[in-house]
Every structure is written in C-alpha cells, then in structure tokens.
Design a protein around this motif. Sequence first.
Motif, PDB file in Angstrom:
ATOM      1  N   LEU A 116     -37.242 -13.431  27.564  1.00  0.00           N
ATOM      2  CA  LEU A 116     -37.270 -12.625  28.788  1.00  0.00           C
ATOM      3  C   LEU A 116     -36.370 -13.247  29.848  1.00  0.00           C
ATOM      4  O   LEU A 116     -35.584 -12.541  30.503  1.00  0.00           O
ATOM      5  N   GLY A 117     -36.454 -14.571  30.021  1.00  0.00           N
ATOM      6  CA  GLY A 117     -35.607 -15.242  31.000  1.00  0.00           C
ATOM      7  C   GLY A 117     -34.136 -15.104  30.668  1.00  0.00           C
ATOM      8  O   GLY A 117     -33.297 -14.866  31.554  1.00  0.00           O
ATOM      9  N   ILE A 118     -33.790 -15.231  29.379  1.00  0.00           N
ATOM     10  CA  ILE A 118     -32.397 -15.085  28.949  1.00  0.00           C
ATOM     11  C   ILE A 118     -31.921 -13.661  29.190  1.00  0.00           C
ATOM     12  O   ILE A 118     -30.802 -13.441  29.680  1.00  0.00           O
ATOM     13  N   ALA A 119     -32.752 -12.674  28.853  1.00  0.00           N
ATOM     14  CA  ALA A 119     -32.370 -11.274  29.016  1.00  0.00           C
ATOM     15  C   ALA A 119     -32.129 -10.924  30.484  1.00  0.00           C
ATOM     16  O   ALA A 119     -31.113 -10.308  30.835  1.00  0.00           O
ATOM     17  N   VAL A 120     -33.051 -11.335  31.356  1.00  0.00           N
ATOM     18  CA  VAL A 120     -32.902 -11.043  32.783  1.00  0.00           C
ATOM     19  C   VAL A 120     -31.712 -11.797  33.358  1.00  0.00           C
ATOM     20  O   VAL A 120     -30.941 -11.250  34.156  1.00  0.00           O
TER      21      VAL A 120
ATOM     22  N   HIS B 135     -29.032 -12.614  31.763  1.00  0.00           N
ATOM     23  CA  HIS B 135     -27.804 -11.956  31.294  1.00  0.00           C
ATOM     24  C   HIS B 135     -27.539 -10.661  32.058  1.00  0.00           C
ATOM     25  O   HIS B 135     -26.384 -10.353  32.380  1.00  0.00           O
ATOM     26  N   ILE B 136     -28.592  -9.924  32.345  1.00  0.00           N
ATOM     27  CA  ILE B 136     -28.414  -8.684  33.119  1.00  0.00           C
ATOM     28  C   ILE B 136     -27.814  -9.009  34.481  1.00  0.00           C
ATOM     29  O   ILE B 136     -26.866  -8.353  34.933  1.00  0.00           O
ATOM     30  N   TYR B 137     -28.364 -10.025  35.141  1.00  0.00           N
ATOM     31  CA  TYR B 137     -27.822 -10.408  36.445  1.00  0.00           C
ATOM     32  C   TYR B 137     -26.382 -10.876  36.311  1.00  0.00           C
ATOM     33  O   TYR B 137     -25.508 -10.443  37.086  1.00  0.00           O
ATOM     34  N   TYR B 138     -26.116 -11.742  35.347  1.00  0.00           N
ATOM     35  CA  TYR B 138     -24.759 -12.271  35.154  1.00  0.00           C
ATOM     36  C   TYR B 138     -23.767 -11.142  34.862  1.00  0.00           C
ATOM     37  O   TYR B 138     -22.660 -11.115  35.425  1.00  0.00           O
ATOM     38  N   PHE B 139     -24.158 -10.200  34.029  1.00  0.00           N
ATOM     39  CA  PHE B 139     -23.257  -9.097  33.679  1.00  0.00           C
ATOM     40  C   PHE B 139     -22.964  -8.220  34.894  1.00  0.00           C
ATOM     41  O   PHE B 139     -21.800  -7.874  35.165  1.00  0.00           O
ATOM     42  N   LEU B 140     -24.009  -7.851  35.628  1.00  0.00           N
ATOM     43  CA  LEU B 140     -23.818  -6.966  36.784  1.00  0.00           C
ATOM     44  C   LEU B 140     -23.080  -7.658  37.930  1.00  0.00           C
ATOM     45  O   LEU B 140     -22.343  -6.997  38.677  1.00  0.00           O
ATOM     46  N   GLU B 141     -23.253  -8.962  38.063  1.00  0.00           N
ATOM     47  CA  GLU B 141     -22.670  -9.690  39.189  1.00  0.00           C
ATOM     48  C   GLU B 141     -21.291 -10.262  38.877  1.00  0.00           C
ATOM     49  O   GLU B 141     -20.393 -10.236  39.731  1.00  0.00           O
ATOM     50  N   ASP B 142     -21.085 -10.757  37.647  1.00  0.00           N
ATOM     51  CA  ASP B 142     -19.863 -11.500  37.341  1.00  0.00           C
ATOM     52  C   ASP B 142     -18.921 -10.793  36.367  1.00  0.00           C
ATOM     53  O   ASP B 142     -17.718 -11.050  36.383  1.00  0.00           O
ATOM     54  N   VAL B 143     -19.462  -9.960  35.502  1.00  0.00           N
ATOM     55  CA  VAL B 143     -18.642  -9.353  34.448  1.00  0.00           C
ATOM     56  C   VAL B 143     -18.208  -7.930  34.800  1.00  0.00           C
ATOM     57  O   VAL B 143     -17.009  -7.638  34.872  1.00  0.00           O
TER      58      VAL B 143
ATOM     59  N   PHE C 134     -31.602 -12.897  47.009  1.00  0.00           N
ATOM     60  CA  PHE C 134     -31.565 -11.584  46.356  1.00  0.00           C
ATOM     61  C   PHE C 134     -31.615 -11.731  44.836  1.00  0.00           C
ATOM     62  O   PHE C 134     -32.246 -10.919  44.152  1.00  0.00           O
ATOM     63  N   MET C 135     -30.954 -12.764  44.291  1.00  0.00           N
ATOM     64  CA  MET C 135     -31.039 -13.006  42.851  1.00  0.00           C
ATOM     65  C   MET C 135     -32.489 -13.298  42.464  1.00  0.00           C
ATOM     66  O   MET C 135     -32.969 -12.827  41.426  1.00  0.00           O
ATOM     67  N   PHE C 136     -33.205 -14.074  43.281  1.00  0.00           N
ATOM     68  CA  PHE C 136     -34.622 -14.341  43.043  1.00  0.00           C
ATOM     69  C   PHE C 136     -35.407 -13.018  42.995  1.00  0.00           C
ATOM     70  O   PHE C 136     -36.210 -12.798  42.083  1.00  0.00           O
ATOM     71  N   LEU C 137     -35.176 -12.171  43.982  1.00  0.00           N
ATOM     72  CA  LEU C 137     -35.912 -10.908  44.064  1.00  0.00           C
ATOM     73  C   LEU C 137     -35.570  -9.986  42.901  1.00  0.00           C
ATOM     74  O   LEU C 137     -36.459  -9.347  42.317  1.00  0.00           O
ATOM     75  N   PHE C 138     -34.297  -9.912  42.552  1.00  0.00           N
ATOM     76  CA  PHE C 138     -33.854  -9.059  41.449  1.00  0.00           C
ATOM     77  C   PHE C 138     -34.467  -9.533  40.133  1.00  0.00           C
ATOM     78  O   PHE C 138     -35.024  -8.743  39.372  1.00  0.00           O
ATOM     79  N   GLY C 139     -34.366 -10.831  39.874  1.00  0.00           N
ATOM     80  CA  GLY C 139     -34.924 -11.384  38.649  1.00  0.00           C
ATOM     81  C   GLY C 139     -36.427 -11.227  38.581  1.00  0.00           C
ATOM     82  O   GLY C 139     -36.986 -10.832  37.547  1.00  0.00           O
ATOM     83  N   GLY C 140     -37.108 -11.514  39.687  1.00  0.00           N
ATOM     84  CA  GLY C 140     -38.553 -11.373  39.726  1.00  0.00           C
ATOM     85  C   GLY C 140     -39.000  -9.941  39.515  1.00  0.00           C
ATOM     86  O   GLY C 140     -40.007  -9.674  38.840  1.00  0.00           O
ATOM     87  N   PHE C 141     -38.234  -8.989  40.071  1.00  0.00           N
ATOM     88  CA  PHE C 141     -38.566  -7.571  39.922  1.00  0.00           C
ATOM     89  C   PHE C 141     -38.472  -7.139  38.464  1.00  0.00           C
ATOM     90  O   PHE C 141     -39.384  -6.475  37.934  1.00  0.00           O
ATOM     91  N   LEU C 142     -37.375  -7.509  37.788  1.00  0.00           N
ATOM     92  CA  LEU C 142     -37.214  -7.122  36.385  1.00  0.00           C
ATOM     93  C   LEU C 142     -38.295  -7.757  35.509  1.00  0.00           C
ATOM     94  O   LEU C 142     -38.832  -7.103  34.603  1.00  0.00           O
ATOM     95  N   MET C 143     -38.605  -9.023  35.762  1.00  0.00           N
ATOM     96  CA  MET C 143     -39.637  -9.690  34.969  1.00  0.00           C
ATOM     97  C   MET C 143     -41.005  -9.053  35.198  1.00  0.00           C
ATOM     98  O   MET C 143     -41.801  -8.913  34.268  1.00  0.00           O
TER      99      MET C 143
END
Length: 205
Positions: free
Chosen positions: A174-178, A180-188, A99-108
């Motif tokens: 772009l990789g850093i931004a995506v 961070h979005i995943y890390y913030f929504l999942e861990d923070v 799911f992280m793969f799909l989420f990251g790929g979708f945003l990119m």
Amino acid sequence: MAYQGFAQEYLGMPAVTRAYTTACVLTTAAVQLEFITPFQLYFNPDLIFRKFQIWRLITNFLFFGPLGFSFFFNMIFLYRYCRMLEEGSFRGRTADFVFMFLFGGFLMTLFGLFASLFFLGQAFTIMLVYVWSRRNPYIRMNFFGLLNFQAPFLPWVLMGFSLLLGNSIIIDLLGIAVGHIYYFLEDVFPNQPGGKKLLLTPGFL
C-alpha cells in the motif's frame, strides 16, 4: 551536556518532521504508560462515521506498536527519510510537503475503508521512503551490511525484510502504491508530452 546536544538536534529538525515524529513517540509513550489503549486509536470506519470518533483518521497513522524492535526500526526510517525529503526536494516548500502528507493519508484511508487495516503508519513510512528513493535514483544503499543496491530498490528490500519477519506485506505494498501514485502525478506526468501538473497545493496551506 547530552541533554543540550539532544535538544539542539531536536530543535534543528525541520518543522513537519519534528511534528510527526514527536506525535508518534508521544502516542506510543501514552500507550506504554496506559493513559490510552490501541483500541482508542485504530482505524475503524464504523466508529468514525457512526460514532463520530474523527480522531481515528489521524491516530491510526501515529501508532507503530509497543516499544520494541519494530517500533524503533520504523521510527529510524520515518525520521531519516521524512527529514531528508523535507530538507531535500521539499526545502523551502513546507506547504507542498504537508500536501503530500494529506494526499498520501487520504488515499491510504480510502483503501482502509475496503480492507481490514487498523494502523497505517508503516505504510506512510514506506510512502516517504519510496518518494525519496525515486528522487535519488543514483544513491548507493547498504542494508545491514548484507546488501548493496541503488536507492529505488529500498522500498522492495524493506518489504522483503518485513516478509522475513513474518509480517503481512499488504501494508508495504500500500505504501509503495501510494508513493508511486504521488511520484507519477508530481514528477513524471507533468513532464510528458501533453502532461500537466495535477497536484496543486491548496492556498490555505
């Protein structure tokens, strides 16, 4: 003997890491052998939506350029940090990792619709590195024996290295931004007052 060792190492790789790295290597091999060309792989919204060349949504994440320093550099980091994530914080959670793969790929891909970015594999690698680095903040890193730093600085060091090589840093950002979005929504955010888990892995995974 060497073949047996390689086969054992390959089969010992976790499933998602093995599948993704294999797809990247096979794609590059197919280009090198001229079975296909990069023009059949790159991200092109017009060809995707008007010519229905849907495969480009995936293949643009699989090609890291011709065989050379850049390719091997990216493959080493992709393999290393994808595997460490899958065997670390995602151990026993293969569906969440996919799911992280799909989420990251979708945003990119969304970003790619509005920018002239043809291949997003490097950005995807940086995303994996970013998430791993934020989940392992106290690990000391050494970069080519020149720099010593804490893990969270690794994505920025890689971006600086890319800049020194004369490459555009848009992909790295772009990789850093995506990541961070995943890390913030999942861990923070879920651990903040009033926060909740927003990224829920679909049942079909």
